[in-house]
Design an enzyme around this catalytic site. Sequence first.
Site: not given
Length: 393
Positions: A171, A346, A348, A372-373, A375
Amino acid sequence: MLKDLFQSPDYFQVDDLLTAEHLLVRDTVRQWVKKEISPIIEDACQQATFPSQIIKGLGELGCFGPTIPQEYGGGGMDHIAYGLMMQELERGDSGVRSTASVQGSLVMYPIFTFGSEEQKRKFLPKLASGEWMGCFGLTEPDHGSDPSSMITNFRDAGDDYVVLNGAKMWISNAPFAQIAVVWAKDEAGVIRGIIVERGMEGFTTPETKGKWSLRASATGELVFDNVKVPKANILPNVKGLKGPLSCLSSARYGIAWGVVGAAMDCYDAALRYSKERIQFDKPIGAFQLTQKKLAEMITEITKAQLMNWRLGVLKNEGKATPAQISMAKRNSCEIATKIARDARSMLGGMGITGEYPIMRHMMNLESVITYEGTHEIHLLITGQDITGLDAFH
Ligand SMILES: Cc1cc2nc3c(=O)[nH]c(=O)nc-3n(C[C@H](O)[C@H](O)[C@H](O)COP(=O)(O)OP(=O)(O)OC[C@H]3O[C@@H](n4cnc5c(N)ncnc54)[C@H](O)[C@@H]3O)c2cc1C
Protein backbone atom coordinates in the site's frame (compact mmCIF):
# COMPACT_ATOMS: atom_id res chain seq x y z
CA MET A 1 23.94 15.13 -9.71
CA LEU A 2 23.98 16.74 -13.12
CA LYS A 3 21.91 19.85 -13.74
CA ASP A 4 18.37 19.14 -14.94
CA LEU A 5 18.59 20.09 -18.63
CA PHE A 6 15.28 18.50 -19.62
CA GLN A 7 13.67 19.72 -22.82
CA SER A 8 10.28 18.34 -23.62
CA PRO A 9 9.90 16.56 -26.97
CA ASP A 10 6.80 17.57 -28.96
CA TYR A 11 7.33 16.12 -32.43
CA PHE A 12 3.73 16.47 -33.63
CA GLN A 13 3.07 19.87 -32.02
CA VAL A 14 0.67 18.37 -29.51
CA ASP A 15 1.00 21.62 -27.58
CA ASP A 16 -1.24 23.20 -30.25
CA LEU A 17 -4.05 20.94 -29.00
CA LEU A 18 -3.76 22.31 -25.47
CA THR A 19 -5.47 25.39 -24.04
CA ALA A 20 -3.62 28.30 -22.44
CA GLU A 21 -4.70 26.95 -19.04
CA HIS A 22 -3.31 23.50 -19.82
CA LEU A 23 0.02 24.99 -20.84
CA LEU A 24 0.15 27.15 -17.74
CA VAL A 25 -0.56 24.21 -15.45
CA ARG A 26 1.94 22.00 -17.28
CA ASP A 27 4.71 24.61 -17.23
CA THR A 28 4.12 25.49 -13.59
CA VAL A 29 4.48 21.86 -12.51
CA ARG A 30 7.45 21.44 -14.86
CA GLN A 31 9.30 24.34 -13.26
CA TRP A 32 8.46 23.10 -9.77
CA VAL A 33 9.82 19.65 -10.60
CA LYS A 34 13.07 21.20 -11.87
CA LYS A 35 13.42 23.27 -8.72
CA GLU A 36 12.11 20.96 -6.00
CA ILE A 37 12.38 17.37 -7.26
CA SER A 38 15.40 17.09 -9.56
CA PRO A 39 17.93 18.28 -6.95
CA ILE A 40 16.78 15.83 -4.27
CA ILE A 41 15.31 12.80 -5.99
CA GLU A 42 18.46 10.82 -6.69
CA ASP A 43 19.51 10.99 -3.05
CA ALA A 44 16.01 10.12 -1.82
CA CYS A 45 15.98 7.03 -4.05
CA GLN A 46 19.48 5.97 -3.09
CA GLN A 47 18.49 6.30 0.58
CA ALA A 48 15.05 4.72 -0.06
CA THR A 49 13.28 7.52 1.79
CA PHE A 50 10.13 9.39 0.93
CA PRO A 51 10.98 13.11 0.73
CA SER A 52 8.12 14.29 2.93
CA GLN A 53 9.10 17.94 2.49
CA ILE A 54 7.52 17.89 -0.98
CA ILE A 55 3.98 17.32 0.35
CA LYS A 56 3.35 21.00 1.05
CA GLY A 57 4.45 22.02 -2.45
CA LEU A 58 2.37 19.32 -4.10
CA GLY A 59 -0.67 20.61 -2.19
CA GLU A 60 0.02 24.23 -3.11
CA LEU A 61 0.41 23.31 -6.78
CA GLY A 62 -2.99 21.63 -6.73
CA CYS A 63 -1.62 18.17 -7.51
CA PHE A 64 -3.86 16.54 -4.91
CA GLY A 65 -7.32 16.15 -6.44
CA PRO A 66 -6.94 18.50 -9.43
CA THR A 67 -10.36 17.52 -10.81
CA ILE A 68 -12.22 17.69 -7.47
CA PRO A 69 -14.45 20.81 -7.27
CA GLN A 70 -12.95 23.84 -5.59
CA GLU A 71 -15.63 23.96 -2.89
CA TYR A 72 -14.00 20.84 -1.42
CA GLY A 73 -10.48 22.19 -1.79
CA GLY A 74 -9.75 20.58 -5.18
CA GLY A 75 -8.49 22.28 -8.32
CA GLY A 76 -11.71 22.15 -10.36
CA MET A 77 -9.61 21.45 -13.45
CA ASP A 78 -10.31 19.24 -16.43
CA HIS A 79 -8.82 15.82 -17.06
CA ILE A 80 -6.22 17.00 -19.55
CA ALA A 81 -4.79 19.38 -16.96
CA TYR A 82 -4.75 16.47 -14.49
CA GLY A 83 -2.96 14.27 -17.02
CA LEU A 84 -0.35 16.92 -17.77
CA MET A 85 0.33 17.35 -14.05
CA MET A 86 0.94 13.61 -13.70
CA GLN A 87 3.19 13.64 -16.78
CA GLU A 88 5.36 16.35 -15.28
CA LEU A 89 5.51 14.79 -11.82
CA GLU A 90 6.53 11.44 -13.26
CA ARG A 91 9.09 13.15 -15.46
CA GLY A 92 10.63 13.91 -12.08
CA ASP A 93 10.02 10.50 -10.53
CA SER A 94 7.33 7.81 -10.60
CA GLY A 95 7.32 7.74 -6.79
CA VAL A 96 6.39 11.42 -6.62
CA ARG A 97 3.61 10.90 -9.15
CA SER A 98 2.43 7.83 -7.24
CA THR A 99 2.09 9.86 -4.06
CA ALA A 100 -0.09 12.40 -5.86
CA SER A 101 -2.09 9.76 -7.76
CA VAL A 102 -2.95 7.85 -4.60
CA GLN A 103 -4.01 11.00 -2.78
CA GLY A 104 -6.12 12.36 -5.64
CA SER A 105 -7.50 9.36 -7.48
CA LEU A 106 -7.57 6.65 -4.84
CA VAL A 107 -8.42 8.59 -1.67
CA MET A 108 -10.09 11.90 -2.58
CA TYR A 109 -11.95 10.51 -5.60
CA PRO A 110 -13.84 7.76 -3.67
CA ILE A 111 -14.64 10.12 -0.80
CA PHE A 112 -15.91 12.71 -3.28
CA THR A 113 -17.82 10.22 -5.44
CA PHE A 114 -19.17 7.79 -2.84
CA GLY A 115 -18.89 9.71 0.45
CA SER A 116 -21.53 11.50 2.51
CA GLU A 117 -21.57 15.29 2.58
CA GLU A 118 -20.16 15.13 6.10
CA GLN A 119 -17.27 12.89 5.00
CA LYS A 120 -16.50 15.17 2.07
CA ARG A 121 -16.38 18.28 4.28
CA LYS A 122 -14.33 16.54 6.96
CA PHE A 123 -11.67 14.94 4.77
CA LEU A 124 -11.37 16.55 1.33
CA PRO A 125 -10.02 20.04 2.14
CA LYS A 126 -7.31 18.62 4.42
CA LEU A 127 -6.35 16.03 1.81
CA ALA A 128 -6.25 18.67 -0.94
CA SER A 129 -3.79 20.81 1.00
CA GLY A 130 -1.65 17.85 2.06
CA GLU A 131 -2.31 18.51 5.75
CA TRP A 132 -3.57 14.93 5.81
CA MET A 133 -2.26 12.20 3.55
CA GLY A 134 -4.24 9.13 2.58
CA CYS A 135 -3.70 5.65 1.21
CA PHE A 136 -5.83 3.07 -0.61
CA GLY A 137 -6.08 -0.50 0.59
CA LEU A 138 -7.28 -3.03 -1.94
CA THR A 139 -4.46 -5.57 -2.55
CA GLU A 140 -4.02 -8.35 0.02
CA PRO A 141 -1.14 -10.78 0.57
CA ASP A 142 -3.09 -13.57 -1.17
CA HIS A 143 -5.33 -11.53 -3.47
CA GLY A 144 -3.75 -9.15 -6.00
CA SER A 145 -5.06 -9.32 -9.56
CA ASP A 146 -8.28 -10.89 -8.26
CA PRO A 147 -9.43 -8.47 -5.55
CA SER A 148 -12.97 -9.90 -5.54
CA SER A 149 -11.59 -12.81 -3.47
CA MET A 150 -10.42 -10.49 -0.68
CA ILE A 151 -10.79 -11.71 2.89
CA THR A 152 -10.54 -8.44 4.83
CA ASN A 153 -13.94 -8.07 6.46
CA PHE A 154 -16.00 -6.22 9.05
CA ARG A 155 -18.90 -7.22 11.26
CA ASP A 156 -21.58 -5.21 12.94
CA ALA A 157 -20.82 -4.16 16.53
CA GLY A 158 -23.93 -2.30 17.60
CA ASP A 159 -25.50 1.00 16.55
CA ASP A 160 -22.35 3.01 15.96
CA TYR A 161 -19.44 0.73 15.12
CA VAL A 162 -18.16 -2.11 12.96
CA VAL A 163 -15.14 -4.28 13.76
CA LEU A 164 -12.58 -4.67 10.97
CA ASN A 165 -10.15 -7.58 10.53
CA GLY A 166 -7.63 -8.51 7.85
CA ALA A 167 -4.54 -7.19 6.12
CA LYS A 168 -3.62 -5.25 2.98
CA MET A 169 -0.24 -5.34 1.29
CA TRP A 170 1.78 -3.16 -1.09
CA ILE A 171 0.00 0.00 0.00
CA SER A 172 1.57 3.26 -1.25
CA ASN A 173 1.75 6.06 1.36
CA ALA A 174 0.70 3.60 4.12
CA PRO A 175 3.60 4.25 6.51
CA PHE A 176 2.75 7.94 6.97
CA ALA A 177 -0.90 8.29 5.91
CA GLN A 178 -3.40 9.70 8.39
CA ILE A 179 -6.29 7.86 6.75
CA ALA A 180 -6.77 4.74 4.66
CA VAL A 181 -9.66 4.10 2.27
CA VAL A 182 -10.00 0.36 2.79
CA TRP A 183 -12.08 -2.08 0.76
CA ALA A 184 -13.51 -4.90 2.88
CA LYS A 185 -16.43 -7.30 2.86
CA ASP A 186 -19.44 -6.92 5.14
CA GLU A 187 -21.19 -9.87 6.76
CA ALA A 188 -23.13 -10.52 3.55
CA GLY A 189 -19.84 -10.67 1.58
CA VAL A 190 -20.48 -7.33 -0.14
CA ILE A 191 -17.40 -5.14 -0.76
CA ARG A 192 -17.67 -1.74 0.95
CA GLY A 193 -15.32 1.22 1.30
CA ILE A 194 -14.44 2.28 4.83
CA ILE A 195 -12.23 5.13 6.07
CA VAL A 196 -9.80 3.94 8.73
CA GLU A 197 -7.96 6.63 10.70
CA ARG A 198 -4.48 6.43 12.19
CA GLY A 199 -4.71 6.02 15.94
CA MET A 200 -7.66 3.62 15.87
CA GLU A 201 -6.78 0.77 18.21
CA GLY A 202 -5.57 -2.37 16.42
CA PHE A 203 -4.61 -0.52 13.21
CA THR A 204 -0.92 -0.66 12.24
CA THR A 205 1.04 0.18 9.06
CA PRO A 206 4.41 -1.63 8.95
CA GLU A 207 6.72 -0.37 6.19
CA THR A 208 7.78 -2.63 3.31
CA LYS A 209 11.56 -2.53 2.99
CA GLY A 210 14.01 -3.76 0.37
CA LYS A 211 12.37 -2.42 -2.80
CA TRP A 212 14.56 -1.89 -5.87
CA SER A 213 11.81 0.20 -7.45
CA LEU A 214 9.79 3.28 -6.41
CA ARG A 215 12.32 3.83 -3.66
CA ALA A 216 11.23 7.44 -3.08
CA SER A 217 7.65 6.29 -2.41
CA ALA A 218 6.79 4.78 0.96
CA THR A 219 5.05 1.40 0.74
CA GLY A 220 3.58 -0.60 3.59
CA GLU A 221 0.99 -2.98 4.92
CA LEU A 222 -2.30 -2.17 6.58
CA VAL A 223 -3.06 -4.55 9.44
CA PHE A 224 -6.47 -4.59 11.10
CA ASP A 225 -6.75 -6.49 14.35
CA ASN A 226 -10.30 -6.04 15.65
CA VAL A 227 -10.30 -2.33 14.72
CA LYS A 228 -13.44 -0.53 15.91
CA VAL A 229 -14.43 1.85 13.12
CA PRO A 230 -17.42 4.22 13.37
CA LYS A 231 -20.24 3.37 10.95
CA ALA A 232 -20.08 7.03 9.96
CA ASN A 233 -16.78 6.16 8.22
CA ILE A 234 -18.37 3.73 5.76
CA LEU A 235 -18.74 5.24 2.27
CA PRO A 236 -22.54 5.17 1.90
CA ASN A 237 -22.95 5.41 -1.85
CA VAL A 238 -21.23 2.38 -3.31
CA LYS A 239 -21.39 -1.38 -2.93
CA GLY A 240 -19.38 -4.05 -4.72
CA LEU A 241 -16.20 -4.18 -6.76
CA LYS A 242 -17.23 -1.22 -8.93
CA GLY A 243 -16.22 1.05 -6.00
CA PRO A 244 -12.48 0.25 -6.05
CA LEU A 245 -12.48 -0.36 -9.82
CA SER A 246 -13.77 3.13 -10.58
CA CYS A 247 -10.99 4.59 -8.39
CA LEU A 248 -8.48 2.50 -10.32
CA SER A 249 -9.84 3.83 -13.61
CA SER A 250 -9.16 7.36 -12.43
CA ALA A 251 -5.62 6.48 -11.26
CA ARG A 252 -4.84 4.44 -14.38
CA TYR A 253 -5.77 7.43 -16.49
CA GLY A 254 -3.15 9.46 -14.59
CA ILE A 255 -0.57 6.69 -15.05
CA ALA A 256 -1.17 6.65 -18.83
CA TRP A 257 -0.02 10.27 -18.88
CA GLY A 258 2.53 9.95 -16.12
CA VAL A 259 4.82 7.31 -17.54
CA VAL A 260 5.08 9.24 -20.80
CA GLY A 261 6.79 11.88 -18.68
CA ALA A 262 9.33 9.29 -17.52
CA ALA A 263 9.80 8.16 -21.14
CA MET A 264 10.33 11.76 -22.28
CA ASP A 265 13.01 12.24 -19.63
CA CYS A 266 14.84 9.06 -20.71
CA TYR A 267 14.64 10.02 -24.38
CA ASP A 268 15.83 13.56 -23.70
CA ALA A 269 18.82 12.40 -21.64
CA ALA A 270 19.77 9.74 -24.21
CA LEU A 271 19.44 12.15 -27.16
CA ARG A 272 21.71 14.70 -25.49
CA TYR A 273 24.24 12.04 -24.52
CA SER A 274 24.26 10.63 -28.05
CA LYS A 275 25.45 13.97 -29.42
CA GLU A 276 28.16 14.40 -26.78
CA ARG A 277 29.64 10.94 -26.39
CA ILE A 278 32.41 10.25 -28.94
CA GLN A 279 33.43 6.70 -29.87
CA PHE A 280 35.30 5.64 -33.01
CA ASP A 281 35.87 9.38 -33.65
CA LYS A 282 32.15 10.14 -33.99
CA PRO A 283 29.29 11.06 -31.69
CA ILE A 284 27.46 7.79 -30.97
CA GLY A 285 24.30 9.49 -32.30
CA ALA A 286 25.86 9.31 -35.77
CA PHE A 287 25.66 5.50 -35.79
CA GLN A 288 22.62 4.00 -37.43
CA LEU A 289 21.95 1.62 -34.56
CA THR A 290 21.73 4.56 -32.15
CA GLN A 291 19.48 6.51 -34.50
CA LYS A 292 17.15 3.53 -34.79
CA LYS A 293 16.71 3.55 -31.02
CA LEU A 294 16.14 7.30 -30.86
CA ALA A 295 13.78 7.36 -33.86
CA GLU A 296 11.69 4.56 -32.39
CA MET A 297 11.60 6.28 -29.01
CA ILE A 298 10.27 9.58 -30.36
CA THR A 299 7.76 7.73 -32.55
CA GLU A 300 6.34 5.86 -29.56
CA ILE A 301 6.34 8.95 -27.34
CA THR A 302 4.46 10.88 -30.02
CA LYS A 303 1.86 8.13 -30.46
CA ALA A 304 1.35 7.95 -26.69
CA GLN A 305 1.05 11.73 -26.38
CA LEU A 306 -1.69 11.72 -29.00
CA MET A 307 -3.50 8.77 -27.43
CA ASN A 308 -3.42 10.46 -24.03
CA TRP A 309 -4.70 13.72 -25.41
CA ARG A 310 -7.60 12.00 -27.19
CA LEU A 311 -8.37 9.98 -24.04
CA GLY A 312 -8.39 13.25 -22.09
CA VAL A 313 -10.91 14.75 -24.50
CA LEU A 314 -13.13 11.68 -24.14
CA LYS A 315 -12.79 11.84 -20.35
CA ASN A 316 -13.74 15.52 -20.31
CA GLU A 317 -16.82 14.61 -22.34
CA GLY A 318 -17.67 11.76 -19.93
CA LYS A 319 -17.19 9.22 -22.71
CA ALA A 320 -13.89 7.48 -21.83
CA THR A 321 -14.51 3.81 -21.06
CA PRO A 322 -12.53 1.79 -18.48
CA ALA A 323 -11.30 -0.41 -21.36
CA GLN A 324 -9.95 2.61 -23.24
CA ILE A 325 -8.15 3.70 -20.08
CA SER A 326 -6.72 0.18 -19.71
CA MET A 327 -5.39 0.30 -23.25
CA ALA A 328 -3.71 3.65 -22.67
CA LYS A 329 -2.22 2.59 -19.32
CA ARG A 330 -0.88 -0.59 -20.87
CA ASN A 331 0.48 1.11 -23.96
CA SER A 332 2.16 3.93 -22.07
CA CYS A 333 3.77 1.54 -19.57
CA GLU A 334 5.00 -0.71 -22.35
CA ILE A 335 6.59 2.03 -24.40
CA ALA A 336 8.05 3.78 -21.36
CA THR A 337 9.62 0.57 -20.09
CA LYS A 338 11.18 -0.15 -23.49
CA ILE A 339 12.37 3.42 -23.94
CA ALA A 340 13.98 3.40 -20.48
CA ARG A 341 15.81 0.16 -21.27
CA ASP A 342 17.01 1.36 -24.69
CA ALA A 343 18.03 4.75 -23.29
CA ARG A 344 19.96 3.01 -20.54
CA SER A 345 21.85 0.92 -23.04
CA MET A 346 22.75 4.03 -25.04
CA LEU A 347 24.57 5.48 -22.07
CA GLY A 348 26.74 2.40 -21.68
CA GLY A 349 28.26 2.18 -18.21
CA MET A 350 27.09 5.69 -17.32
CA GLY A 351 23.56 4.43 -17.81
CA ILE A 352 23.63 2.44 -14.61
CA THR A 353 24.70 5.36 -12.42
CA GLY A 354 22.72 8.01 -10.59
CA GLU A 355 24.46 10.67 -12.67
CA TYR A 356 21.55 10.30 -15.07
CA PRO A 357 17.88 9.69 -14.29
CA ILE A 358 17.44 6.74 -16.64
CA MET A 359 18.20 3.75 -14.42
CA ARG A 360 15.96 5.19 -11.69
CA HIS A 361 13.07 5.60 -14.16
CA MET A 362 13.73 2.12 -15.54
CA MET A 363 13.46 0.51 -12.12
CA ASN A 364 10.45 2.62 -11.13
CA LEU A 365 8.59 1.60 -14.26
CA GLU A 366 8.73 -2.05 -13.20
CA SER A 367 6.34 -1.13 -10.37
CA VAL A 368 4.15 1.06 -12.54
CA ILE A 369 3.71 -1.66 -15.17
CA THR A 370 2.64 -3.97 -12.30
CA TYR A 371 0.38 -1.88 -10.08
CA GLU A 372 -3.12 -0.67 -10.82
CA GLY A 373 -3.60 -3.82 -12.87
CA THR A 374 -0.66 -5.73 -14.31
CA HIS A 375 0.30 -5.59 -17.97
CA GLU A 376 -1.35 -9.00 -18.51
CA ILE A 377 -4.59 -7.97 -16.79
CA HIS A 378 -4.94 -4.88 -18.99
CA LEU A 379 -4.43 -6.99 -22.07
CA LEU A 380 -7.23 -9.28 -20.87
CA ILE A 381 -9.47 -6.24 -20.34
CA THR A 382 -8.91 -5.18 -23.96
CA GLY A 383 -9.41 -8.76 -25.12
CA GLN A 384 -12.69 -9.04 -23.25
CA ASP A 385 -13.84 -5.67 -24.53
CA ILE A 386 -13.32 -6.52 -28.18
CA THR A 387 -14.47 -10.16 -28.10
CA GLY A 388 -17.07 -10.09 -25.35
CA LEU A 389 -15.37 -13.19 -23.93
CA ASP A 390 -13.82 -13.44 -20.43
CA ALA A 391 -10.31 -14.92 -20.40
CA PHE A 392 -9.64 -14.10 -16.73
CA HIS A 393 -10.98 -17.29 -15.23
C1 LIG B 1 5.29 -0.39 -5.44
C2 LIG B 1 3.87 -0.87 -5.42
C3 LIG B 1 2.86 -0.03 -4.91
C4 LIG B 1 1.55 -0.49 -4.85
N1 LIG B 1 0.56 0.32 -4.31
C5 LIG B 1 -0.68 -0.19 -4.07
C6 LIG B 1 -1.66 0.59 -3.37
O1 LIG B 1 -1.43 1.76 -3.00
N2 LIG B 1 -2.86 0.00 -3.07
C7 LIG B 1 -3.17 -1.28 -3.45
O2 LIG B 1 -4.27 -1.74 -3.15
N3 LIG B 1 -2.26 -2.02 -4.15
C8 LIG B 1 -1.02 -1.50 -4.46
N4 LIG B 1 -0.09 -2.27 -5.14
C9 LIG B 1 -0.41 -3.65 -5.49
C10 LIG B 1 -0.57 -3.91 -6.98
O3 LIG B 1 -1.75 -3.32 -7.46
C11 LIG B 1 -0.49 -5.43 -7.20
O4 LIG B 1 0.87 -5.81 -6.98
C12 LIG B 1 -0.97 -5.85 -8.56
O5 LIG B 1 -2.36 -5.66 -8.69
C13 LIG B 1 -0.65 -7.33 -8.86
O6 LIG B 1 -1.03 -8.13 -7.80
P1 LIG B 1 0.02 -9.21 -7.23
O7 LIG B 1 1.29 -8.50 -6.93
O8 LIG B 1 -0.65 -9.93 -6.10
O9 LIG B 1 0.30 -10.19 -8.41
P2 LIG B 1 -0.58 -11.46 -8.85
O10 LIG B 1 -2.01 -11.07 -8.96
O11 LIG B 1 -0.22 -12.60 -7.96
O12 LIG B 1 -0.02 -11.73 -10.31
C14 LIG B 1 1.21 -12.43 -10.55
C15 LIG B 1 1.34 -12.62 -12.06
O13 LIG B 1 0.26 -13.42 -12.55
C16 LIG B 1 -0.39 -12.74 -13.61
N5 LIG B 1 -1.82 -13.07 -13.61
C17 LIG B 1 -2.70 -12.99 -12.58
N6 LIG B 1 -3.92 -13.35 -12.99
C18 LIG B 1 -3.83 -13.66 -14.30
C19 LIG B 1 -4.76 -14.08 -15.29
N7 LIG B 1 -6.06 -14.26 -15.04
N8 LIG B 1 -4.29 -14.32 -16.54
C20 LIG B 1 -2.99 -14.12 -16.85
N9 LIG B 1 -2.05 -13.70 -15.95
C21 LIG B 1 -2.49 -13.48 -14.70
C22 LIG B 1 -0.15 -11.26 -13.34
O14 LIG B 1 -0.31 -10.49 -14.52
C23 LIG B 1 1.28 -11.30 -12.83
O15 LIG B 1 2.17 -11.35 -13.93
C24 LIG B 1 1.22 -1.79 -5.29
C25 LIG B 1 2.23 -2.61 -5.83
C26 LIG B 1 3.53 -2.17 -5.90
C27 LIG B 1 4.60 -3.06 -6.47
